[in-house]
Each structure stands twice: as C-alpha cells, then as structure tokens.
Design a protein around this motif. Structure first.
Motif, PDB file in Angstrom:
ATOM      1  N   CYS A  94       0.848  -1.202   0.000  1.00 54.62           N
ATOM      2  CA  CYS A  94       0.000   0.000   0.000  1.00 54.62           C
ATOM      3  C   CYS A  94       0.879   1.245   0.000  1.00 54.62           C
ATOM      4  N   GLU A  95       0.486   2.205  -0.832  1.00 56.40           N
ATOM      5  CA  GLU A  95       1.216   3.470  -0.829  1.00 56.40           C
ATOM      6  C   GLU A  95       1.075   4.179   0.511  1.00 56.40           C
ATOM      7  N   LYS A  96       1.990   5.084   0.729  1.00 58.40           N
ATOM      8  CA  LYS A  96       1.952   5.917   1.927  1.00 58.40           C
ATOM      9  C   LYS A  96       1.097   7.134   1.662  1.00 58.40           C
ATOM     10  N   PRO A  97       0.541   7.782   2.653  1.00 58.78           N
ATOM     11  CA  PRO A  97       0.386   7.258   3.999  1.00 58.78           C
ATOM     12  C   PRO A  97      -0.512   6.026   3.972  1.00 58.78           C
ATOM     13  N   LEU A  98      -0.220   5.094   4.883  1.00 59.95           N
ATOM     14  CA  LEU A  98      -0.965   3.832   4.887  1.00 59.95           C
ATOM     15  C   LEU A  98      -2.466   4.090   4.911  1.00 59.95           C
ATOM     16  N   ALA A  99      -2.895   5.084   5.657  1.00 54.59           N
ATOM     17  CA  ALA A  99      -4.319   5.453   5.729  1.00 54.59           C
ATOM     18  C   ALA A  99      -4.384   6.916   6.141  1.00 54.59           C
ATOM     19  N   MET A 100      -5.587   7.396   6.362  1.00 51.03           N
ATOM     20  CA  MET A 100      -5.767   8.791   6.784  1.00 51.03           C
ATOM     21  C   MET A 100      -5.952   8.903   8.291  1.00 51.03           C
ATOM     22  N   VAL A 117      -1.861 -12.513   5.135  1.00 52.72           N
ATOM     23  CA  VAL A 117      -1.182 -11.995   3.940  1.00 52.72           C
ATOM     24  C   VAL A 117      -0.121 -10.975   4.363  1.00 52.72           C
ATOM     25  N   VAL A 118       0.845 -10.777   3.484  1.00 52.93           N
ATOM     26  CA  VAL A 118       1.912  -9.810   3.751  1.00 52.93           C
ATOM     27  C   VAL A 118       1.374  -8.402   3.528  1.00 52.93           C
ATOM     28  N   LEU A 119       1.725  -7.500   4.428  1.00 51.36           N
ATOM     29  CA  LEU A 119       1.384  -6.080   4.276  1.00 51.36           C
ATOM     30  C   LEU A 119       2.665  -5.269   4.300  1.00 51.36           C
ATOM     31  N   ALA A 120       2.844  -4.418   3.309  1.00 49.14           N
ATOM     32  CA  ALA A 120       3.981  -3.485   3.295  1.00 49.14           C
ATOM     33  C   ALA A 120       3.479  -2.100   2.939  1.00 49.14           C
ATOM     34  N   THR A 121       4.202  -1.092   3.419  1.00 44.71           N
ATOM     35  CA  THR A 121       3.881   0.298   3.099  1.00 44.71           C
ATOM     36  C   THR A 121       4.982   0.811   2.175  1.00 44.71           C
ATOM     37  N   ASN A 122       4.592   1.497   1.101  1.00 43.31           N
ATOM     38  CA  ASN A 122       5.606   1.862   0.110  1.00 43.31           C
ATOM     39  C   ASN A 122       6.314   3.187   0.435  1.00 43.31           C
ATOM     40  N   HIS A 123       6.912   3.246   1.632  1.00 41.46           N
ATOM     41  CA  HIS A 123       7.863   4.332   1.908  1.00 41.46           C
ATOM     42  C   HIS A 123       9.172   3.901   1.254  1.00 41.46           C
ATOM     43  N   HIS A 124       9.592   4.622   0.231  1.00 35.58           N
ATOM     44  CA  HIS A 124      10.699   4.136  -0.594  1.00 35.58           C
ATOM     45  C   HIS A 124      12.083   4.379   0.023  1.00 35.58           C
ATOM     46  N   LEU A 290      10.181  -4.247  -4.045  1.00 38.06           N
ATOM     47  CA  LEU A 290       9.400  -5.337  -4.660  1.00 38.06           C
ATOM     48  C   LEU A 290      10.069  -6.689  -4.471  1.00 38.06           C
ATOM     49  N   ARG A 291      11.390  -6.718  -4.526  1.00 38.43           N
ATOM     50  CA  ARG A 291      12.104  -7.988  -4.278  1.00 38.43           C
ATOM     51  C   ARG A 291      11.879  -8.444  -2.836  1.00 38.43           C
ATOM     52  N   ALA A 292      12.012  -7.502  -1.903  1.00 43.77           N
ATOM     53  CA  ALA A 292      11.816  -7.853  -0.483  1.00 43.77           C
ATOM     54  C   ALA A 292      10.386  -8.311  -0.238  1.00 43.77           C
ATOM     55  N   PHE A 293       9.440  -7.654  -0.905  1.00 45.58           N
ATOM     56  CA  PHE A 293       8.025  -8.026  -0.737  1.00 45.58           C
ATOM     57  C   PHE A 293       7.813  -9.462  -1.206  1.00 45.58           C
ATOM     58  N   PRO A 303       9.186  -7.349   4.711  1.00 45.20           N
ATOM     59  CA  PRO A 303       9.120  -6.163   3.853  1.00 45.20           C
ATOM     60  C   PRO A 303      10.099  -5.084   4.330  1.00 45.20           C
ATOM     61  N   ILE A 304      10.491  -4.202   3.442  1.00 45.42           N
ATOM     62  CA  ILE A 304      11.374  -3.089   3.825  1.00 45.42           C
ATOM     63  C   ILE A 304      10.668  -2.211   4.863  1.00 45.42           C
ATOM     64  N   VAL A 305       9.421  -1.852   4.596  1.00 43.11           N
ATOM     65  CA  VAL A 305       8.611  -1.078   5.561  1.00 43.11           C
ATOM     66  C   VAL A 305       7.290  -1.842   5.720  1.00 43.11           C
ATOM     67  N   ASP A 306       7.087  -2.444   6.863  1.00 41.10           N
ATOM     68  CA  ASP A 306       5.877  -3.252   7.045  1.00 41.10           C
ATOM     69  C   ASP A 306       4.698  -2.368   7.470  1.00 41.10           C
ATOM     70  N   GLY A 307       3.583  -2.993   7.763  1.00 38.78           N
ATOM     71  CA  GLY A 307       2.394  -2.229   8.139  1.00 38.78           C
ATOM     72  C   GLY A 307       2.591  -1.474   9.438  1.00 38.78           C
ATOM     73  N   HIS A 308       3.260  -2.113  10.388  1.00 34.72           N
ATOM     74  CA  HIS A 308       3.484  -1.462  11.681  1.00 34.72           C
ATOM     75  C   HIS A 308       4.330  -0.193  11.500  1.00 34.72           C
ATOM     76  N   ALA A 309       5.391  -0.290  10.704  1.00 33.87           N
ATOM     77  CA  ALA A 309       6.235   0.898  10.473  1.00 33.87           C
ATOM     78  C   ALA A 309       5.456   1.973   9.720  1.00 33.87           C
ATOM     79  N   GLY A 310       4.583   1.542   8.811  1.00 36.92           N
ATOM     80  CA  GLY A 310       3.722   2.507   8.107  1.00 36.92           C
ATOM     81  C   GLY A 310       2.801   3.225   9.075  1.00 36.92           C
ATOM     82  N   LEU A 311       2.281   2.474  10.055  1.00 37.31           N
ATOM     83  CA  LEU A 311       1.417   3.071  11.084  1.00 37.31           C
ATOM     84  C   LEU A 311       2.200   4.095  11.913  1.00 37.31           C
ATOM     85  N   GLN A 312       3.418   3.754  12.296  1.00 37.97           N
ATOM     86  CA  GLN A 312       4.230   4.683  13.104  1.00 37.97           C
ATOM     87  C   GLN A 312       4.505   5.974  12.331  1.00 37.97           C
TER      88      GLN A 312
END
Ligand code: NDP
Length: 344
Positions: A94-100, A117-124, A290-293, A303-312
C-alpha cells in the motif's frame, strides 16, 4: 518459480512511472489495473501494456491469478481497498500514507494479520542503498550516541502531481502526509526510533494558493532526547535534499538522498577527519522494495517497511498536522491511542 502477479489498484502516476517498470525489471507481472473510470483505466492499461482493466474491485480481487495488490489511489481510499484485498486473500503493498487515520491503519494491519497476507507500506527511502548504509554505520557506533537528525526534504512539486495534493485535504493532500510521513519512516528505519512528541509550523506559501499546507518545518523529540528537525516543502526548486545524523563521536552527512532515485553521497566526519562512504548499492529503490516483498510472500524475509512501520510514520505525520494546526506540541503516543494529544 515465477514472479508475483499483481493487481494495480489505482491508475496513478506513481504506478506508471515507477512501479510498473520496476515490477518488470524484477520479473514480476502487472496483470490488471483498477480505475474508477473505465475510459482512464483502459487508456492506462494500453499505455502501460497491462493486460486487464477493471472498474470493479470485487471483480479484480476475484481473480485467482492475482497474488498481490499495489494500492496507489488517493489516500482516503487506501484503507477500504487494502482491507478488501486482505479479505480476498491478496498480499498488500500500500502506498503511503498507509491510511488517513490511526484507526483505519490499525484495521488494515488487523485484516492482513487475520488473512495471513503480507502487508507493506511503500515508503521508498528505507530501500535506498544510502539509507541502508547509514543504518549500518549508526548500528556499528560510527557516530556514537545519536543526538540529532536534520532532514532536508524541500522540493518543487512537479506540475503533473499538483491537483489533490494542493487543494484536497479530504484526499490526504498537503505536504505533511506527503513528505513528512516519508521523513518519519526514514528516521525510524535509520535509528529504530520514532518521535515521542512533535512541534510544527506549516503554511501555504506557493503562488498556487493551495488550501492544504505546502511547506512545513517540524521539531521532534525521540527517546533518549534524540532531536529531529525536518523541512518539507512543495515550493523549493533549487535546494539539495539531504539528511544528517549527528552523534557524540561523529556526524554522517548525506546529500541528495531524499529522492526516488538511487543517487546521493555519504560522508562520515569524526576525530579522524572526513571521508566518503560508499552506499550499500545503487539499486533502484522500488526494485528493492518489490524484491523484499516477494521474499516476504515466500516466507523468506520481511518487507522493507511493514504495516506497523507505516502506522508509526502515519502517527508522526498526524501529530505534525495537529501540531501545526493547534500550535501545540503533540504527543505521538496520544495520537496512536486516540487520546487528546496535547495539553492546550
Ligand atoms: P495520481 O494523482 O497520479 O493518482 C491518484 C488517483 O487519481 C488515481 O488512482 C486515479 O484514479 C486518479 N487520477 C489519475 N489521473 C487522473 C486524471 N487525469 N483525472 C482524474 N483522476 C485521475 O497520484 P500519485 O501517483 O501522485 O499518488 C498516488 C499515491 O501514491 C498516493 O497515496 C501518494 O501518496 C503515493 N505516492 C508515493 C510515492 C512514493 O515514492 N512512495 C510517490 C508518489 C506518490 P483512478 O484509479 O480511479 O483512475
């Protein structure tokens, strides 16, 4: 083993300019695109050589040959689309920000967890070879105890990306959710900490008369009195981007590293003098992600940036927004807990 097959949720600029080319370079397949407009979706599919175009999310998610979705719609849509994808058993980038909102981000994390399922946030930025090298240097103690991070992330917004970023707070416009969230994700990945409290002043300084803020400076306090300072803007055309980590025993000076491209330089300065440090690599940031995902989907990595890191990162950005709007210093923990985040 074949690469992941993707459904692209959102006929967006970032999907077209970065993700689709990167998917092809790493041997993964952009199979279908979802757009709210049949005409835009079809045009996007043709222009980007994507086989299938959908306007129904359920129909796209119903395909057995789609392993994962990449969500790059405007920010207010991320949560509902990510949750639907998880329920359908698709892995989610999911692109950043993960949500609003914090609640929505937590719902995404819970839905992906429940579905397995795997969740990642696309903070590049944490995928950059420069950032991965800085992280190693800090972990090795090259700067001693980190005392301060300065982030220079003021850029000129390209005209093609204006639109909702400038005038639509409901869609998550404004520089804080757009860029400050990236700074937070980068600092978290580099030092393993996120801000405890945030102060911020923002404004709308561009000649475009944006209703959302287009420039902000923040000051943050992290654990152990590490201070972070950021300057994020859509209005500055001629500054370099950069990042500095200053510690008790040395400083890392990184220039040109807050970008989407694998560029920039690193220098380490300490009692022995100053020397240039090579980045880990010059790999494309989106390819690394994408490779890490894919490895994570195969159970062989994270993932490089997982859902938890996206939340933070989202929590820090929302705290900065609140701080800028109220002129108060805002507690990130309170934002995360849904409590009154300041004493004003
Ligand atoms: P775009 O404005 O290009 O696309 C967002 C949505 O706008 C699309 O899903 C599309 O809706 C709609 N849209 C696109 N073109 C048009 C048009 N001509 N007329 C009307 N509607 C249109 O967004 P970005 O690519 O800039 O950003 C998308 C997401 O990616 C955001 O969440 C952003 O924060 C993130 N992002 C991340 C970056 C990174 O490096 N990690 C960099 C840039 C953005 P539909 O799908 O319904 O057709």
């Amino acid at each position: 083993m074949t690469g992941l097959r993707w459904g692209l949720i959102g006929a967006s600029d970032i999907a077209s300019t970065r993700i689709i080319p990167a998917l092809r370079r790493v041997g993964q397949e952009p199979l279908a695109v979802l757009s709210s407009s049949a005409e835009r979706g079809t045009r996007f599919a043709v222009e980007n050589d994507v086989r299938l175009s959908y306007t129904s999310l359920d129909a796209m998610l119903g395909r057995d040959d789609i392993d994962a979705v990449y969500i790059s719609t405007t920010n207010e849509l991320h949560a509902q689309q990510a949750i639907a994808a998880a329920v359908a058993g698709k892995h989610v980038l999911c692109e950043k920000p993960l949500a609003m909102s914090i609640a929505n981000a937590q719902e995404i994390i819970a839905a992906c967890g429940q579905a397995g399922v795997v969740l990642a946030t696309n903070h590049h930025l944490p995928a950059a070879g420069t950032h991965r090298r800085i992280r190693e240097l800090v972990a090795e103690g090259a700067v001693g105890r980190p005392l301060a991070v300065r982030v220079f992330h003021a850029v000129k917004l390209p005209a093609r990306l204006a639109g909702w970023r400038l005038d639509n707070p409901e869609r998550g416009g404004g520089v804080i959710l757009d860029i400050t969230s990236h700074d937070a994700a980068a600092v978290h990945a580099l030092l393993g900490v996120r801000a405890l409290e945030v102060s911020a002043i923002s404004c709308s300084q561009g000649s475009w008369g944006a209703s959302a803020e287009d420039a902000v400076m923040t000051v943050m306090r992290c654990p152990e009195d590490l201070l972070v300072q950021t300057h994020d803007a859509f209005t500055v055309g001629y500054a370099d981007t950069g990042l500095e980590v200053h510690g008790t025993d040395g400083s890392i000076i990184a220039r040109g590293v807050m970008t989407q491209d694998p560029v920039g330089t690193l220098h380490l300065r300490d009692a022995k003098g100053e020397r240039e440090i090579a980045p880990r690599d010059r790999d494309d940031l989106y390819e690394v992600t994408l490779r890490a995902f894919q490895e994570a989907v195969r159970g062989q990595g994270v993932p490089i940036v997982d859902g938890h890191a996206g939340l933070q990162a989202l929590a820090v950005a929302l705290a900065a927004k609140e701080a800028a709007q109220t002129s108060h210093t805002v507690s990130v923990d309170a934002v995360l807990a849904g409590q009154q985040p300041h004493n004003g």
